[in-house]
Design an enzyme around this catalytic site. Structure first.
Site, PDB file in Angstrom:
ATOM      1  N   ARG A 192      -1.384 -10.959   2.618  1.00 51.01           N
ATOM      2  CA  ARG A 192      -2.539 -11.844   2.462  1.00 51.01           C
ATOM      3  C   ARG A 192      -3.289 -11.433   1.211  1.00 51.01           C
ATOM      4  NH1 ARG A 192      -6.162  -7.807   3.633  1.00 51.01           N
ATOM      5  NH2 ARG A 192      -5.535  -6.434   5.336  1.00 51.01           N
ATOM      6  N   GLU A 227       0.838  -1.202   0.000  1.00 52.24           N
ATOM      7  CA  GLU A 227       0.000   0.000   0.000  1.00 52.24           C
ATOM      8  C   GLU A 227       0.869   1.247   0.000  1.00 52.24           C
ATOM      9  OE1 GLU A 227      -4.058  -1.521   2.121  1.00 52.24           O
ATOM     10  OE2 GLU A 227      -2.658  -0.443   3.401  1.00 52.24           O
TER      11      GLU A 227
HETATM   12  P1  ADP Z   1      -4.568  -0.130   7.958  1.00 48.64           P
HETATM   13  O1  ADP Z   1      -3.601  -1.200   8.362  1.00 48.64           O
HETATM   14  O2  ADP Z   1      -5.590   0.103   8.986  1.00 48.64           O
HETATM   15  O3  ADP Z   1      -5.085  -0.356   6.605  1.00 48.64           O
HETATM   16  P2  ADP Z   1      -2.926   1.954   6.786  1.00 48.64           P
HETATM   17  O4  ADP Z   1      -1.590   2.357   7.301  1.00 48.64           O
HETATM   18  O5  ADP Z   1      -2.938   1.121   5.557  1.00 48.64           O
HETATM   19  O6  ADP Z   1      -3.691   1.215   7.954  1.00 48.64           O
HETATM   20  O7  ADP Z   1      -3.791   3.267   6.554  1.00 48.64           O
HETATM   21  C1  ADP Z   1      -5.175   3.188   6.255  1.00 48.64           C
HETATM   22  C2  ADP Z   1      -5.640   4.470   5.583  1.00 48.64           C
HETATM   23  O8  ADP Z   1      -5.368   5.623   6.365  1.00 48.64           O
HETATM   24  C3  ADP Z   1      -4.967   4.753   4.261  1.00 48.64           C
HETATM   25  O9  ADP Z   1      -5.576   4.086   3.209  1.00 48.64           O
HETATM   26  C4  ADP Z   1      -5.090   6.271   4.147  1.00 48.64           C
HETATM   27  O10 ADP Z   1      -6.367   6.633   3.712  1.00 48.64           O
HETATM   28  C5  ADP Z   1      -4.980   6.744   5.558  1.00 48.64           C
HETATM   29  N1  ADP Z   1      -3.597   7.116   5.867  1.00 48.64           N
HETATM   30  C6  ADP Z   1      -2.629   6.296   6.291  1.00 48.64           C
HETATM   31  N2  ADP Z   1      -1.487   6.970   6.468  1.00 48.64           N
HETATM   32  C7  ADP Z   1      -1.730   8.256   6.158  1.00 48.64           C
HETATM   33  C8  ADP Z   1      -0.949   9.461   6.174  1.00 48.64           C
HETATM   34  N3  ADP Z   1       0.303   9.461   6.557  1.00 48.64           N
HETATM   35  N4  ADP Z   1      -1.544  10.606   5.783  1.00 48.64           N
HETATM   36  C9  ADP Z   1      -2.828  10.628   5.421  1.00 48.64           C
HETATM   37  N5  ADP Z   1      -3.616   9.543   5.409  1.00 48.64           N
HETATM   38  C10 ADP Z   1      -3.091   8.357   5.765  1.00 48.64           C
HETATM   39  P1  ADP Z   2      -6.549  -3.008   5.196  1.00 47.34           P
HETATM   40  O1  ADP Z   2      -5.964  -3.759   6.346  1.00 47.34           O
HETATM   41  O2  ADP Z   2      -5.526  -2.263   4.416  1.00 47.34           O
HETATM   42  O3  ADP Z   2      -7.734  -2.180   5.533  1.00 47.34           O
HETATM   43  P2  ADP Z   2      -8.451  -4.595   3.871  1.00 47.34           P
HETATM   44  O4  ADP Z   2      -9.321  -3.448   3.656  1.00 47.34           O
HETATM   45  O5  ADP Z   2      -8.287  -5.600   2.784  1.00 47.34           O
HETATM   46  O6  ADP Z   2      -7.013  -4.113   4.197  1.00 47.34           O
HETATM   47  O7  ADP Z   2      -8.905  -5.272   5.227  1.00 47.34           O
HETATM   48  C1  ADP Z   2      -9.199  -6.584   5.292  1.00 47.34           C
HETATM   49  C2  ADP Z   2     -10.147  -6.919   6.397  1.00 47.34           C
HETATM   50  O8  ADP Z   2      -9.422  -7.618   7.345  1.00 47.34           O
HETATM   51  C3  ADP Z   2     -10.773  -5.758   7.103  1.00 47.34           C
HETATM   52  O9  ADP Z   2     -12.056  -5.529   6.637  1.00 47.34           O
HETATM   53  C4  ADP Z   2     -10.853  -6.221   8.532  1.00 47.34           C
HETATM   54  O10 ADP Z   2     -12.106  -6.773   8.801  1.00 47.34           O
HETATM   55  C5  ADP Z   2      -9.892  -7.322   8.616  1.00 47.34           C
HETATM   56  N1  ADP Z   2      -8.755  -7.008   9.422  1.00 47.34           N
HETATM   57  C6  ADP Z   2      -7.592  -6.484   9.014  1.00 47.34           C
HETATM   58  N2  ADP Z   2      -6.750  -6.413  10.033  1.00 47.34           N
HETATM   59  C7  ADP Z   2      -7.378  -6.876  11.104  1.00 47.34           C
HETATM   60  C8  ADP Z   2      -7.024  -7.083  12.460  1.00 47.34           C
HETATM   61  N3  ADP Z   2      -5.829  -6.785  12.918  1.00 47.34           N
HETATM   62  N4  ADP Z   2      -7.932  -7.585  13.307  1.00 47.34           N
HETATM   63  C9  ADP Z   2      -9.140  -7.922  12.850  1.00 47.34           C
HETATM   64  N5  ADP Z   2      -9.534  -7.776  11.585  1.00 47.34           N
HETATM   65  C10 ADP Z   2      -8.671  -7.264  10.720  1.00 47.34           C
HETATM   66 MG    MG Z   3      -3.943  -0.551   5.008  1.00 47.46          MG
END
Ligand code: ADP
Ligand code: ADP
Ligand code: MG
Length: 684
Positions: free
Chosen positions: A308, A275
């Site tokens: 994954r 990402e």
């Molecule tokens: P997650 O593991 O919950 O997916 P991510 O690190 O992928 O966490 O971030 C999820 C979302 O948060 C990103 O798709 C983006 O929209 C926003 N985001 C993450 N990092 C930043 C950042 N540094 N600045 C602005 N938005 C961010």
């Molecule tokens: P991202 O982690 O960047 O948001 P996805 O949108 O593909 O990626 O998320 C996949 C799904 O996996 C999410 O909808 C959430 O339900 C689940 N998920 C991801 N990380 C976790 C976590 N740490 N604990 C529980 N569910 C999770």
């Molecule tokens: Mg993410």
């Protein structure tokens, strides 16, 4: 190839994996919790094993039981889906130790990418560009605050172990930092068992663009183009598309190569997603170029790698004509990647919409309940190809669902119930198909985001591909609290449904009768409706020739109704529509091509004594756990003040005071489980 695999997941992804396994003649074993005894994923597999209670920690996270189930059923491999155990390196290792193949990357790669902070340190070494930030191990709150001040506000605090949009807090100014840090750490501890955080510069107007990568055990690694997942709410994806609109070809290649470099740095095997957050800047314009909008310059930074299969993988499947689950099974069985980089190409455009049980107009609060009615547009569930080769002709509409009509959406799991994926030759065509498919998606029984998704698809920003993660906030005025169908048409549809139900016994097309048939032998009939929060009276008159006259909302005119298959064609007040009307209790759910609405038929007698407000009752908006109370009995509170925090579906919800007052009683303690509607505290 494996003869039998176990799918350690539930819902749509378990069904999705089972579909490919079936196509490849691989037998499948489902596992299920108490709540899922009758779930679709159980029916989708050849065998099923009950592994425990409804809460994930008692079932889908119990890897001892899952491994036992694999042994008992003779499964050779385990597909973890997404969420749950999919990114748990201990589980991947335990599979290997038990002689089972984990259909995913090696435990070492999961571990390397598992914590956002550590993976960033690794990517820095591999030369992958990073967002400015702090990702050190020292978690002293004062140090974190100092780092945030150094980076400059706004900053984003992220749980290092976070995922699925959970455990993140944006902080606009220094004063808010400490409270946000505490809340973020609490949610992180609760959801991920690890409260370490990192801090990043909050990129303005960013786009989320990710690259699908695939590695095999023979040292090959390819990238399967990008997905734009910028349309988000609460940092969770809402719509995803491929390819990313406006992606310069040079940048696509640079991102693809950076993603492969990231994967290779951890010896990646299987499906993964790298990402990136993309910063959009107005490019410097040389004085010679003259007027017109200046081109947008895009810089990309590594955000995280998801080790994954991703929820949004179907859009990649649609544009490449590949079955990524098939690739996962082949790679896990030791085969080489089916294609090389130069054999991959993009065809057309695909968009996925996540259909969630939630209420967008109430801050996307997750909803639970029964799917009393579930009507999908014409679609395929998963495109199969008789000879087992990649399916080169993507379906215009595909639905990946884990539910059927009559199923319950419980509070134990994710609120996403299905995905709608469309494909078209161009983005415009895909967009039109998505709009139409959403209009034909009818769900009754609980709140969903279907109408909201349609509003997003039709918004100016999305239609013009003016994408960034703030799109939903920017377009809020046309997305929330919309009423796509007016009172007159809604009332006409409700009257039509009432008549259709009464005349249903009279033959195929009751409305073609012109013999003066009348219910109850009366010539006029009064209706009362509740619509858009207001009450309206309506009168229906039966004319001598059998025609109908309706008066409602200040308009009086002929009402013409005809049966159209399951639906009713309704003409009234210069408007015509074909509506599906589903009655649940007193509410008619009206689905028309222009949108969905609800209209309630009021029973005049039953409602005679109403009108007094309930006053200071504060109830749980959904079933869940009480995290904390911010007040105690005797405290004076102001309207909007936070009173309590609840947790449900892995999210925290703050309960605020509806008005100024004094807390007279707190009825639960932190840690208590409460039912939906339970009174949490009393206000005077
Ligand atoms: P997650 O593991 O919950 O997916 P991510 O690190 O992928 O966490 O971030 C999820 C979302 O948060 C990103 O798709 C983006 O929209 C926003 N985001 C993450 N990092 C930043 C950042 N540094 N600045 C602005 N938005 C961010
Ligand atoms: P991202 O982690 O960047 O948001 P996805 O949108 O593909 O990626 O998320 C996949 C799904 O996996 C999410 O909808 C959430 O339900 C689940 N998920 C991801 N990380 C976790 C976590 N740490 N604990 C529980 N569910 C999770
Ligand atoms: Mg993410």
């Amino acid at each position: 190839m494996f003869k039998k695999i176990l799918i350690a997941n539930r819902g749509e992804i378990a069904c999705r994996v089972a579909a490919t396994a079936r196509r490849m003649a691989v037998r499948t074993v489902a596992v299920y919790s108490d709540a899922d005894a009758d779930a679709q994923h159980v029916a989708a597999c050849d065998e099923a094993v009950h592994i425990g209670g409804s809460a994930p920690k008692d079932s889908y996270l119990r890897w001892d039981r899952i491994l036992q189930a694999a042994k008992d059923t003779g499964a050779e491999a385990i597909h973890p889906g997404y969420g749950f155990l999919s990114e748990n390196e201990e589980f991947a290792q335990a599979c290997a130790d038990a002689g089972l193949v984990f259909i995913g990357p090696p435990a070492s790669a999961i571990q390397a990418m598992g914590l956002k902070a550590e993976s960033k340190r690794l990517m820095q070494q591999a030369g992958v560009p990073l967002v400015p930030g702090y990702h050190g191990t020292d978690q002293d709150p004062q140090l974190l605050k100092k780092e945030a001040d150094r980076i400059g506000y706004p900053v984003l605090i992220k749980a290092s172990a976070g995922g699925g949009g959970k455990g993140m807090r944006a902080v606009d100014k220094a004063e808010d930092f400490d409270a946000a840090l505490a809340s973020c750490k609490r949610e992180a501890k609760n959801s991920f068992g690890d409260d370490a955080v990192l801090i990043e510069k909050y990129v303005q107007r960013p786009r989320h663009i990710e690259i699908q990568v695939f590695g095999d055990t023979h040292g090959q690694c390819v990238w399967l183009f990008e997905r734009d997942c910028s349309v988000q709410r609460r940092h969770q994806k809402v719509l995803e598309e491929a390819p990313a609109p406006g992606m310069p070809p040079g940048m696509r290649k640079r991102m693809g190569e950076a993603a492969v470099a990231a994967a290779k740095a951890v010896n990646y095997v299987g499906a993964g997603t790298v990402e990136f957050i993309v910063e959009q800047r107005q490019a410097e314009r040389s004085p010679r170029e003259g007027g017109g909008p200046s081109p947008v310059q895009m810089d990309f930074f590594f955000m995280e790698m998801n080790t994954r299969l991703q929820v949004e993988h179907p859009v990649t499947e649609a544009i490449t004509g590949l079955d990524l689950v098939e690739w996962q099974l082949r790679v896990a069985a030791g085969e080489k990647l089916p294609k090389t980089q130069d054999q991959l190409e993009i065809r057309g455009h695909a968009i996925e919409a996540r259909i969630c049980a939630e209420n967008p107009d109430n801050n996307f609060l997750p909803a639970t309940g029964r799917l009393e009615m579930l009507r999908w547009p014409e679609h395929v569930t998963f495109r199969r190809n008789a000879d087992g080769e990649p399916f080169h002709d993507p379906a215009p509409v595909r639905i990946d669902a884990g539910v059927r009509q009559g199923d319950a959406i419980s509070p134990f799991y994710d609120s996403m119930v299905a995905k709608l994926i469309v494909h078209g030759a161009t983005r415009e065509q895909a967009l039109a198909r998505l709009d139409d498919a959403l209009a034909r998606t009818h769900i009754v029984g609980l709140a969903t985001n279907v109408q909201f998704l349609r509003q997003v698809v039709r918004s100016r920003s999305f239609a013009q591909a003016d994408l960034d993660t703030a799109l939903i906030q920017r377009e809020a005025a046309v997305l929330f609290h919309q009423e796509p169908v007016g009172l007159k048409l809604a009332a006409a549809a409700a009257v039509a449904k009432a008549l259709a139900d009464e005349r249903g016994l009279q033959g195929a097309d009751p409305f073609s009768r012109r013999d003066g048939w009348r219910p109850y032998g009366v010539a006029t009939r009064a209706f009362a409706f509740e619509f858009g929060g207001e009450r309206h009276e309506a009168t229906l008159t039966y004319l001598h020739d059998g025609a109908l006259q309706l008066s409602v909302g200040g308009t009086s005119g002929p009402l013409v109704i005809a049966q159209r298959g399951e639906a009713l064609e309704v003409q009234f007040a210069g408007e015509r529509t074909v509506a599906h009307v589903d009655t649940l209790g007193e509410t008619d759910h009206v689905f028309t091509p222009r949108g969905a609405t609800r209209i309630v038929a009021i029973d005049l007698l039953a409602h005679a004594g109403e009108g007094e407000s309930e006053g200071g009752r504060l109830t749980a908006p959904m079933p869940g756990k009480v995290v904390s109370f911010a007040v105690k009995a005797g405290d004076a509170v102001k309207k909007g003040q936070a009173l309590a925090v609840m947790e449900a579906m892995k999210m925290e919800h703050t309960i605020a005071a509806p008005a100024d007052g004094t807390v007279s009683e707190v009825l639960y303690a932190p840690g208590d489980q409460v039912a939906e509607g339970a009174e949490l505290l009393k206000l005077n």
